[in-house]
Design a protein around this motif. Sequence first.
Motif, PDB file in Angstrom:
ATOM      1  N   ALA A  21       3.098  51.738  49.152  1.00 17.02           N
ATOM      2  CA  ALA A  21       2.715  50.343  48.918  1.00 17.02           C
ATOM      3  C   ALA A  21       3.770  49.405  49.467  1.00 17.02           C
ATOM      4  N   SER A  22       5.044  49.756  49.244  1.00 17.72           N
ATOM      5  CA  SER A  22       6.059  48.799  49.677  1.00 17.72           C
ATOM      6  C   SER A  22       6.171  48.825  51.195  1.00 17.72           C
ATOM      7  N   GLU A  23       5.988  49.987  51.764  1.00 17.06           N
ATOM      8  CA  GLU A  23       6.033  50.094  53.218  1.00 17.06           C
ATOM      9  C   GLU A  23       4.892  49.286  53.842  1.00 17.06           C
ATOM     10  N   GLN A  24       3.739  49.344  53.203  1.00 12.60           N
ATOM     11  CA  GLN A  24       2.591  48.623  53.772  1.00 12.60           C
ATOM     12  C   GLN A  24       2.465  47.207  53.218  1.00 12.60           C
ATOM     13  N   GLU A  25       3.434  46.832  52.425  1.00 13.46           N
ATOM     14  CA  GLU A  25       3.436  45.495  51.831  1.00 13.46           C
ATOM     15  C   GLU A  25       2.153  45.188  51.081  1.00 13.46           C
ATOM     16  N   ILE A  26       1.723  46.160  50.330  1.00 17.66           N
ATOM     17  CA  ILE A  26       0.553  45.930  49.482  1.00 17.66           C
ATOM     18  C   ILE A  26       1.049  45.664  48.066  1.00 17.66           C
ATOM     19  N   GLU A  27       0.591  44.567  47.531  1.00 14.47           N
ATOM     20  CA  GLU A  27       1.082  44.151  46.220  1.00 14.47           C
ATOM     21  C   GLU A  27       0.467  45.005  45.119  1.00 14.47           C
ATOM     22  N   THR A  28       1.297  45.437  44.183  1.00 11.10           N
ATOM     23  CA  THR A  28       0.794  46.228  43.059  1.00 11.10           C
ATOM     24  C   THR A  28       1.078  45.498  41.746  1.00 11.10           C
ATOM     25  N   VAL A  29       0.593  46.090  40.688  1.00 11.70           N
ATOM     26  CA  VAL A  29       0.787  45.503  39.370  1.00 11.70           C
ATOM     27  C   VAL A  29       2.279  45.322  39.056  1.00 11.70           C
ATOM     28  N   TRP A  30       3.104  46.226  39.576  1.00  9.86           N
ATOM     29  CA  TRP A  30       4.538  46.105  39.300  1.00  9.86           C
ATOM     30  C   TRP A  30       5.137  44.880  39.992  1.00  9.86           C
ATOM     31  N   ASP A  31       4.656  44.594  41.201  1.00 13.38           N
ATOM     32  CA  ASP A  31       5.126  43.393  41.896  1.00 13.38           C
ATOM     33  C   ASP A  31       4.696  42.144  41.150  1.00 13.38           C
ATOM     34  N   ARG A  32       3.459  42.174  40.715  1.00 13.16           N
ATOM     35  CA  ARG A  32       2.967  40.981  40.030  1.00 13.16           C
ATOM     36  C   ARG A  32       3.696  40.766  38.709  1.00 13.16           C
ATOM     37  N   TYR A  33       4.029  41.876  38.072  1.00  9.77           N
ATOM     38  CA  TYR A  33       4.804  41.733  36.827  1.00  9.77           C
ATOM     39  C   TYR A  33       6.158  41.095  37.117  1.00  9.77           C
ATOM     40  N   GLU A  34       6.819  41.591  38.148  1.00  7.31           N
ATOM     41  CA  GLU A  34       8.124  40.998  38.466  1.00  7.31           C
ATOM     42  C   GLU A  34       8.005  39.519  38.822  1.00  7.31           C
ATOM     43  N   ASN A  35       6.949  39.190  39.537  1.00 10.43           N
ATOM     44  CA  ASN A  35       6.755  37.775  39.875  1.00 10.43           C
ATOM     45  C   ASN A  35       6.470  36.922  38.649  1.00 10.43           C
ATOM     46  N   MET A  36       5.919  37.564  37.655  1.00 10.42           N
ATOM     47  CA  MET A  36       5.543  36.822  36.444  1.00 10.42           C
ATOM     48  C   MET A  36       6.758  36.508  35.573  1.00 10.42           C
ATOM     49  N   LEU A  37       7.835  37.254  35.762  1.00 13.31           N
ATOM     50  CA  LEU A  37       8.998  37.065  34.902  1.00 13.31           C
ATOM     51  C   LEU A  37       9.690  35.744  35.194  1.00 13.31           C
ATOM     52  N   PRO A  38      10.237  35.052  34.261  1.00 12.49           N
ATOM     53  CA  PRO A  38      10.227  35.399  32.847  1.00 12.49           C
ATOM     54  C   PRO A  38       8.886  35.062  32.204  1.00 12.49           C
ATOM     55  N   GLN A  39       8.523  35.826  31.216  1.00  4.08           N
ATOM     56  CA  GLN A  39       7.272  35.529  30.537  1.00  4.08           C
ATOM     57  C   GLN A  39       7.530  34.543  29.403  1.00  4.08           C
ATOM     58  N   CYS A  40       6.505  33.828  29.067  1.00  2.00           N
ATOM     59  CA  CYS A  40       6.666  32.726  28.117  1.00  2.00           C
ATOM     60  C   CYS A  40       6.954  33.254  26.703  1.00  2.00           C
ATOM     61  N   GLY A  41       8.045  32.791  26.154  1.00  2.00           N
ATOM     62  CA  GLY A  41       8.452  33.244  24.824  1.00  2.00           C
ATOM     63  C   GLY A  41       7.489  32.817  23.726  1.00  2.00           C
ATOM     64  N   PHE A  42       6.773  31.739  23.952  1.00  2.00           N
ATOM     65  CA  PHE A  42       5.818  31.315  22.926  1.00  2.00           C
ATOM     66  C   PHE A  42       4.673  32.309  22.857  1.00  2.00           C
ATOM     67  N   GLY A  43       4.231  32.742  24.019  1.00  2.00           N
ATOM     68  CA  GLY A  43       3.195  33.761  24.055  1.00  2.00           C
ATOM     69  C   GLY A  43       3.713  35.068  23.484  1.00  2.00           C
ATOM     70  N   GLU A  44       4.931  35.419  23.847  1.00  2.00           N
ATOM     71  CA  GLU A  44       5.487  36.691  23.377  1.00  2.00           C
ATOM     72  C   GLU A  44       5.561  36.755  21.856  1.00  2.00           C
ATOM     73  N   THR A  45       5.811  35.614  21.250  1.00  2.00           N
ATOM     74  CA  THR A  45       5.989  35.614  19.800  1.00  2.00           C
ATOM     75  C   THR A  45       4.718  35.202  19.060  1.00  2.00           C
ATOM     76  N   GLY A  46       3.673  34.889  19.806  1.00  2.00           N
ATOM     77  CA  GLY A  46       2.413  34.486  19.175  1.00  2.00           C
ATOM     78  C   GLY A  46       2.423  33.047  18.705  1.00  2.00           C
ATOM     79  N   LEU A  47       3.370  32.268  19.234  1.00  2.00           N
ATOM     80  CA  LEU A  47       3.506  30.907  18.715  1.00  2.00           C
ATOM     81  C   LEU A  47       2.845  29.864  19.604  1.00  2.00           C
ATOM     82  N   CYS A  48       1.829  30.260  20.336  1.00  2.00           N
ATOM     83  CA  CYS A  48       1.082  29.211  21.025  1.00  2.00           C
ATOM     84  C   CYS A  48      -0.378  29.313  20.633  1.00  2.00           C
ATOM     85  N   CYS A  49      -1.019  28.188  20.588  1.00  2.00           N
ATOM     86  CA  CYS A  49      -2.396  28.140  20.113  1.00  2.00           C
ATOM     87  C   CYS A  49      -3.205  27.242  21.026  1.00  2.00           C
TER      88      CYS A  49
END
Lengths: 168, 637, 414
Positions: free
Chosen positions: B23-51
């Motif tokens: 995947a990395s050789e062919q530059e195909i994006e995987t779930v792991w890439d998208r996860y890294e791009n998503m970081l940091p994740q929102c702490g409000f969501g992580e703690t359940g404190l958003c509505c």
Amino acid sequence: MSDLKEIFVNTQHCTGCLSCKLACAVQHSKNKDLFSALSQDPKPKSRLYVEWLWGNTKVPVLCRHCEDAPCVNACISGAITRAENNAVITNTDKCIGCWTCVMVCPYGVIGRDKDLKIAYRCDRCPDQDHPACVDACPTEALTYATVDKFSAEKRQAASREVAQGQGG
Amino acid sequence: MSLRNQFEEKTKDPAVQKMLGIASEQEIETVWDRYENMLPQCGFGETGLCCRHCLQGPCRINPFEEGQETGICGATADVMVARGLDRAIAAGTAAHSGHAKHLAHTLLKMATGEAKDYKITDAVKLNKVANRLGIAVDNREEKEIALDVARAALADFNEKETPVLWAAGVVTPGRVKVLSDLGLVPKGIDHEVSEIMHRTLYGVDADPVNLLLGGLRCGVADLAGCYMGTDLADILFGTPTPLASEANLGTLKPDHVNIALHGHNPVLSEIIVKVAQDMKDEAAKAGAAGINIVGICCTGNELMERHGIPSCTHSVSQEMALLTGAVDAMIVDYQCIMPSIASVAECMGSKIITTMDICKISGADHIAVKEETAAENAKQAISSAISIFQTRKNRNCRIPDITNKVIAGFSTESIIAALSKLDAQDPLKPLVDNIKAGNIRGVCLFAGCNNVKIPQDTNYIQMAERLLKENVLVLATGCGAGSLMRHDFLDPSKTKERCGEGLFAVLNAIGEANGLGGPLPPVLHLGSCVDNSRAVEITVALANYLGVDIDQLPVVASAPEATSEKAISIGCYAVAAGLPTHVGVMIPVTGSALVTSVLTEKVKELTGGYFIVDPDPQSAADKLISAIDERRKGLGL
Amino acid sequence: MGRKYVIVGGSAAGMAAAHTIRKKDRNGNITVLSNEKAQPYFRPMIPYIINGKKRPDDIFLSGSGIFTQGGISVKTGFGAKSIDFQKKTVTTASGEAFLYDKILFSSGSTPYLPENIEGLDSEGVFSLKTLSDAQGMAKRSETATHVVMLGGGILNLKAAFALLEKKLSVTMVVYSPEVLSQLMDPKDAFPIRNALDNAGLNIITGISATQVLTDSSGVCGVALDNGSQIACQMVCVGKGVVPDTGFLNGNDIKIDKGIFSDPYTQTSIKDAYTAGDVAVAIDPVTGEKTVTSLWTHAVEMGICAGLNMTGSKTVYTGTLGIMNATQVADVPLVSMGIVHTKNSEYETHAKKTRLTYRKIVFSKDGTRLIGALFIGDIKNAGIYRYVIREKKNINGIKSHLINHTVHYGHFMQP
Ligand SMILES: Cc1cc2nc3c(=O)[nH]c(=O)nc-3n(C[C@H](O)[C@H](O)[C@H](O)COP(=O)(O)OP(=O)(O)OC[C@H]3O[C@@H](n4cnc5c(N)ncnc54)[C@H](O)[C@@H]3O)c2cc1C
Ligand code: SF4
């Protein structure tokens, strides 16, 4: 001067998610992780603020570490000094909570810890390469760069400082 | 850092590591890439404190800010977190029971003759289920009984006079009492889901404990959905018996038309397997050596447990199957299907075929599959795969040469059958005796998914290794089973090295008595995620045999790499059933100390079960072992 | 040969000037004369010497904040006695003479001791001004059990709390109708007064002392103008401070309450500058002359004087006459600008809760913010100070000021 970094704010990128505030509190907690910070007593404090302007502009506000910082002059206990990374920091051992700095800061970014009865503010996360808020910002509304670099890239009105009042 | 190491931080599966290199050789994006791009994740969501439950919101509560303790409506952190959790439980319940409802409709149409491609495969199971439901079986046509069973199943979705039969009728009498005393017996599966939506609406339930009890009741409805799913699938397609199979990406064959069946429900996949038999010639005409069907996720488990069809990969690594370039078509129904597969398929020149009205993906082909026309629809899908094969056949596929041996197909029925080779009169006795003697210290069920936040399979491997050595009998379902099978935990040749002495002796004795010439595999594969019901059935049988309730048994559950909301609802019914239940991923409740303590402590006083949230596999294993020991002690063992 | 700078008084203003000069002029000779024995220290910290929370070592200026320069000669125990402006010489009480090119008068202020109270020179009567006063009070408080505070100003309150913490019983005799009358109208003081009462401070208002009573061990009581007496072993006078200009008596230098200062901190005499409590400054809000007692003002005027003495002409823009922040009895407090509004025509807005009070004061025509008093909740006080001090146009933000929703974003250039 030019190789010292500052935190710059681009209000146009801010979505008001407050991730920076959470990250700041966590970074200033004992274990530096969200889940244990939640049970720390007293709770760690975040040192920046996200204000809101009519028209839905969100404005992250934090200590500018002013060149001629009124708070340094004002401090009656010698707690406020300029650190090596050029940040203006409050020494928690020396601070006695007289709130003179709160009175003189034109940005309103010095907080009052009601439990410890001392002032707290941004210290630009001295143990880290990047301040926690900058790392936490998902939209690059907060960036950490040298003044030169930032000016060259894009100088935002928001990061320009309020003209400072000199003197008492 | 070597490339290899870099991938080890993402997955422990060597086949997947290989594919990540590609995947990395062919530059195909995987779930792991998208996860890294998503970081940091929102702490409000992580703690359940958003509505976002109303249009005055969104609200989020900053736990570190004084004077900002509620949402705009006044909902406290506790309320916000409890409401959010409830909705996750409802979503999980809706999914499992939606799967079951789909089977119920199929059974009904089969019984009325509308769905000619289906039949009753296991009449014994049909009678067993009918008996449990109080449906007369003597001197009746199979189809008549099936019709009544299907109607009873569909009736369980609505609020009605009787409680949900697939819940109240499947647990111990003691559990029925506990649940009814707490008001946790569901009235109708859909009713519970919709009541959760109601009570979590803007301005309804604002008592966090009340909300959590509502959530637990919905969790019990989820048990009903799962149980029904297993029952009806067994009736229609057969109750699994142990059989040999294979797992991992090496099961793809470059010279075959490779069809990956992904999703959950056997309603479609069973037909595809059947129809594919008849289309060999067509495939041969296209130049293929044959049609190779492999499974992904729970569809894989359903096909493996009944037909020994190999599983090529699971959960978080589903994109990898496509990356081999060998999959001609991936035919999917619903649940756990990452939308990203459409773009990976496009890159690789293969095809995603969606089949369900409620699950379409832009970029995929859609064949609207109906029970009435299932075979026809299946044919169309397979033809499509064959035509892709024709465009693909000369291209190099990059299939990692990795397969793992698997023995799968342990239903309650087949386990009891195996045990009866030791004691025909009293088949549970040998099991109970071994538990008493300590050869089996306890039982742990692994369920759930992989989660991109955890290096794939790490927690399963570490925890299973540990528990097996401690003589804990390990059962597995869903992608938990998928994970373990890709690391040889379902391979009987590994039983000796993996298991503690006592456990090995038991597994070996059963294997020998059943003429296997060796032990059972270290971990017993119970099937798909709805088949967690099989674990409940076995546990209930044990409890009834001993004359105790479930919360006294040395039985625990774990979803060490949970992802789907279904894992949350399963966790809830495990807790409602009385099991210590480990979750290895932070669930978004830590924003409320109250909710956290109810789930991890206080609920124990109510149902006997409780959540153990611990991301560290070693300490989680410790906690499960001590929960087992505590219960052994309680039983005087 | 470097330029000779002499600084009379080594505290906030004098040391701020000295460190500024050192930054600007690496070669100059800087001599600071101080008639105190101790090396320069953070004066507002001395209450912590009384209650023992700090040791003198903890409160010295050197190395903290802006006081980080080296090469400054501080001559402690040297009081300037007279100045010869012709010969540009300072002579000390012990007879040494120092030549100067530039001189700064930063001799601060001394406690005001009312003449109409007899016996203020008795043993056991204090006025908290210096480190040695604090040490004396600490010592006396070892044996004393009851102390009477004369005056309800902020310094006396700080001293009173230090003594309360040492478990003395403390009576505060206040002539005004309420404590802290310099910083707020009596009716505004309720949250503070409640806190003081709860903290165990015994306050009597509307009364003044007439005499300090003594016996062989010094103070033994105080006589009041209502005829009653209070027994005590210690008295602390806090009736305000006056500029300390004694050493300039007989000189032809303009003194009007304090030492006159032009906009560049220069006195009426060339090459002589002044800063701090001893100097007269302009209040930018009222436009009037003011002498104050504020550390921040002393530091900033000292910096400004230092710049001017090295030749960098810099205007001192003055100080608000009132600009105090503190915490008494766990209640934070900020008072700035014009805060006495009783019987005035100012436009005032107040927001009260049980424990907090926020009052803001606009000019009569409502177009300018001129004062703010925050008790219990001091959030964003600095923004208010900025608006007051810089006479900011408040169009568009007035309602935010009134509702206390103002923030930095409101001042951003669009
Ligand atoms: C107990 C206490 C608490 C305070 N708390 C605060 C506070 O919280 N916030 C605030 O803003 N302000 C506070 N102040 C006021 C603040 O300390 C003064 O405003 C500030 O110290 C003024 O600084 P200055 O340099 O002008 O003069 P001073 O600090 O008064 O220093 C003048 C120095 O000159 C010396 N001197 C006088 N005459 C001569 C002479 N002839 N020769 C040599 N030396 C001489 C004096 O002995 C003294 O050391 C407090 C003051 C006290 C006493
Ligand atoms: S329901 Fe309440 S907490 Fe949720 S978004 Fe609406 S106002 Fe906010």
